[in-house]
Design a protein around this motif. Structure first.
Motif, PDB file in Angstrom:
ATOM      1  N   LEU A   1      41.734  39.181  42.490  1.00  0.00           N
ATOM      2  CA  LEU A   1      42.046  39.463  43.896  1.00  0.00           C
ATOM      3  C   LEU A   1      41.054  40.475  44.471  1.00  0.00           C
TER       4      LEU A   1
ATOM      5  N   GLU B   1      38.041  40.950  43.431  1.00  0.00           N
ATOM      6  CA  GLU B   1      36.746  40.290  43.550  1.00  0.00           C
ATOM      7  C   GLU B   1      36.692  39.425  44.808  1.00  0.00           C
ATOM      8  N   MET B   2      37.818  38.799  45.144  1.00  0.00           N
ATOM      9  CA  MET B   2      37.849  38.024  46.387  1.00  0.00           C
ATOM     10  C   MET B   2      37.593  38.922  47.591  1.00  0.00           C
TER      11      MET B   2
ATOM     12  N   THR C   1      33.920  39.751  47.746  1.00  0.00           N
ATOM     13  CA  THR C   1      33.153  38.585  48.198  1.00  0.00           C
ATOM     14  C   THR C   1      33.341  38.343  49.683  1.00  0.00           C
ATOM     15  N   GLN C   2      34.582  38.478  50.171  1.00  0.00           N
ATOM     16  CA  GLN C   2      34.868  38.238  51.582  1.00  0.00           C
ATOM     17  C   GLN C   2      34.154  39.263  52.462  1.00  0.00           C
TER      18      GLN C   2
ATOM     19  N   ARG D   1      43.335  32.814  54.370  1.00  0.00           N
ATOM     20  CA  ARG D   1      42.702  32.172  53.222  1.00  0.00           C
ATOM     21  C   ARG D   1      42.811  33.052  51.970  1.00  0.00           C
ATOM     22  N   LEU D   2      42.615  34.344  52.143  1.00  0.00           N
ATOM     23  CA  LEU D   2      42.735  35.247  51.001  1.00  0.00           C
ATOM     24  C   LEU D   2      44.128  35.191  50.386  1.00  0.00           C
TER      25      LEU D   2
ATOM     26  N   GLN E   1      44.681  31.871  48.552  1.00  0.00           N
ATOM     27  CA  GLN E   1      43.969  31.824  47.283  1.00  0.00           C
ATOM     28  C   GLN E   1      44.621  32.741  46.254  1.00  0.00           C
ATOM     29  N   ALA E   2      45.069  33.916  46.696  1.00  0.00           N
ATOM     30  CA  ALA E   2      45.736  34.845  45.784  1.00  0.00           C
ATOM     31  C   ALA E   2      47.007  34.220  45.212  1.00  0.00           C
TER      32      ALA E   2
ATOM     33  N   ASP F   1      46.038  31.554  42.675  1.00  0.00           N
ATOM     34  CA  ASP F   1      45.577  32.161  41.429  1.00  0.00           C
ATOM     35  C   ASP F   1      46.739  32.700  40.612  1.00  0.00           C
TER      36      ASP F   1
END
Length: 593
Positions: A470, A472-473, A476-477, A540-541, A544-545, A548
């Motif tokens: 999370l 790392e996302m 990246t974002q 989106r985050l 995705q979280a 995952d």
């Protein structure tokens, strides 16, 4: 007995059309049978396992060897009840005390196969009865009188076959003196059944006072079902009772479908010093066997009839084994489905607990409130998002520790849910499997009703891996956003904690924000993230979280349920069941022969 005769003297051949193809079909069926284990405890399994053993023995000991060597001499197995006089009868047939009847039961410890010397090549190898070691026997020139003979030795009992060549045995037929079918020895009874199943024809010996016994009749009925050629010898019959006993036995044979069986009567007679019957006592049986040996066409008919009957019997058993195999597959599928169902329910409950805000109560809520504050922070949020961004930036740069405490509290709460649901699933699977005989057998004495050793550590590691992913996302974002560089440098743990709070508080995504848990905590996390990344990116985050987290929990539970499924897979590996197809092929082969 009659003079020796070449088995093919008449020009007839017992070889059925397509013998090579038949052997290929039989070997394919045998390979399928040998690979069939039926390991699960279902009602059909025990009987079907016996059918497998019997079918393999029938194929190995008789059917496949006979198809491969259709010109081989007929094998006539002499069998019967304890004390019926089988060995004495065999001695009388060859006119010489080749076998010796002992005073202790069971008397015949090793099967003895008598053949013409020129037929030796057919029996010295493993063409028939391949699991029995061959011993070449000799005939003593000075036989021991009957009153001095002891019981046959049993040093090599069950595992060996004694071969004795003698000129008085007609070429084209061999006699095999088998153990008692009702022996007190389990091994002897099994061997007697094996030898009878390897026969081209049976010479069944009984006595005037035992011909109605149940055990011999079970074997005779089996012979009738297989269409095997049978000769019944009624031994030691008093002259005064011969007509009555013969008529009664013949009537019994007729009622049981054995009316075509040859019936021979051996009158009660005094034995000589070597334990031999008078020559004339067995003349009719000797002549019948001799005529059969001399007639190649007759031998071919006997072999073909017995062979086809044996193939049909194997085919019928294959149908039953196929049904048992299908029952195994059904039992395995039900056990697997019950296991998968319980762990899927556990996963559903875990994910539900992460959506309804339950994890944001107690310790998690307290740590979150420590992190964001309660007064000035919310007033800044209400005024405008720009001022909230400035205040949050200073907050993250100065106080990173509270965010880590939020992560730790979330890890602890989520782990408790995972441990609880995994334990519930294991208990439910253990209970359901133990209520089923097949599942109970697979579990044995082992207790799998709780989580596996080390599961708590693995679950904690999985949660930490999810949290790290999370973070790392978030990194990246935020790449390439100059205005947000300071937020990512100093407040990534805070942003991660905010995203976790959002993930754990929303049941319908991030659109149309509803009232957050515990006085607006979700609102704070939502607005904070939107201020940094924008509404679409936050959506989106969060999605995705959640995916995952689903993956991490799925892996944990998959490993746990494998404790059950691994046992099932090891005992009942998935394979294609072609037994029914092989049964049909054998049935058609027998019908076409």
């Amino acid at each position: 007995m009659i003079a020796n005769q070449d088995p093919s003297a008449s020009g007839a051949s017992p070889v059925p059309r397509g013998a090579a193809a038949a052997v290929e079909t039989l070997e394919a069926a045998r390979a399928e049978l040998a690979a069939t284990t039926l390991p699960l405890a279902v009602p059909e399994a025990q009987e079907a396992r016996q059918w497998i053993r019997e079918s393999l023995a029938q194929l190995d000991d008789y059917v496949i060897p006979r198809y491969r060597s259709l010109d081989a001499p007929l094998l006539a197995v002499v069998g019967g009840s304890t004390g019926a006089g089988k060995s004495t009868l065999v001695n009388a047939l060859v006119g010489f005390p080749v076998t010796r009847a002992g005073a202790i039961r069971p008397t015949t410890r090793q099967p003895i196969l008598l053949h013409h010397p020129q037929d030796a090549v057919w029996f010295e190898g493993n063409r028939i009865l391949p699991n029995l070691h061959r011993i070449r026997g000799t005939v003593s020139a000075n036989p021991v009188p009957a009153n001095q003979a002891g019981a046959a030795p049993d040093a090599q009992a069950i595992t060996s076959l004694v071969l004795v060549g003698h000129d008085n045995v007609p070429q084209g037929i061999a006699l095999l003196d088998a153990p008692d079918v009702d022996s007190i020895s389990d091994d002897n009874r099994r061997l007697a059944g094996q030898l009878l199943a390897a026969a081209d024809l049976w010479v069944f010996v009984t006595t005037a006072n035992r011909y109605a016994d149940a055990v011999p009749w079970r074997l005779l009925l089996d012979a009738a079902s297989r269409d095997i050629t049978v000769a019944v010898v009624l031994d030691r019959v008093p002259a005064a009772a011969e007509d009555e006993v013969r008529a009664d036995l013949q009537a019994m044979l007729d009622r049981q479908g054995l009316g075509e069986a040859k019936l021979f009567v051996v009158p009660e007679s005094e034995l000589d010093a070597l334990g031999m019957l008078p020559h004339e006592a067995v003349v009719p049986l000797r002549q019948w066997l001799g005529a059969l040996a001399a007639n190649a066409a007759g031998r071919a008919d006997v072999a073909r009839r017995t062979l086809n009957g044996a193939v049909k019997a194997v085919s019928a058993r294959l149908d039953g084994i196929a049904g048992a195999a299908a029952a195994q597959d059904t039992a395995a599928r039900e056990l697997e489905e019950s296991c998968v169902e319980e762990y899927e329910l556990a996963l559903t409950r875990i994910l539900a607990a992460t959506k309804d805000g339950a994890l944001l109560r107690g310790e998690v809520l307290a740590r979150w409130q420590d992190f964001v504050g309660t007064g000035e922070f919310f007033r800044a949020l209400e005024q405008n998002i720009g001022r909230m961004r400035d205040r949050m930036g200073a907050f993250f740069r100065g106080e990173p520790a509270p965010a880590v405490k939020v992560e730790t509290a979330i890890e602890t709460g989520l782990q408790a849910v995972i441990l609880d649901e995994a334990a519930n699933a294991a208990e439910n699977v253990d209970r359901r499997w133990r209520s089923d005989p097949a599942g109970r057998q697979l579990l044995g004495p082992d207790d799998l009703s709780g989580t596996s050793e080390g599961f708590d550590a693995r679950s904690a590691a999985a949660i930490r891996a999810w949290q790290e992913g999370l973070m790392e996302m978030i990194r990246t974002q935020g790449q390439g956003k100059r205005t947000q560089a300071r937020w990512l440098s100093f407040g990534i743990n805070g942003l991660g904690a905010a995203l976790m709070v959002v993930v754990f508080s929303m049941t319908a995504g991030l659109t149309g924000l509803e009232i957050g848990i515990a006085g607006g905590t979700a609102v704070v996390g939502q607005k904070l993230l939107e201020a940094v990344f924008g509404e679409d990116a936050v959506r989106r985050l969060a999605q995705q979280a959640r995916e995952d987290l689903h993956t991490q929990c799925q892996r944990l539970l998959d490993d746990e349920k494998q404790r059950f499924l691994g046992r099932l897979e090891a005992a009942h590996p998935r394979s294609r069941n072609d037994l029914a197809r092989h049964a049909t092929a054998l049935r058609r082969m027998a019908e076409a022969a």
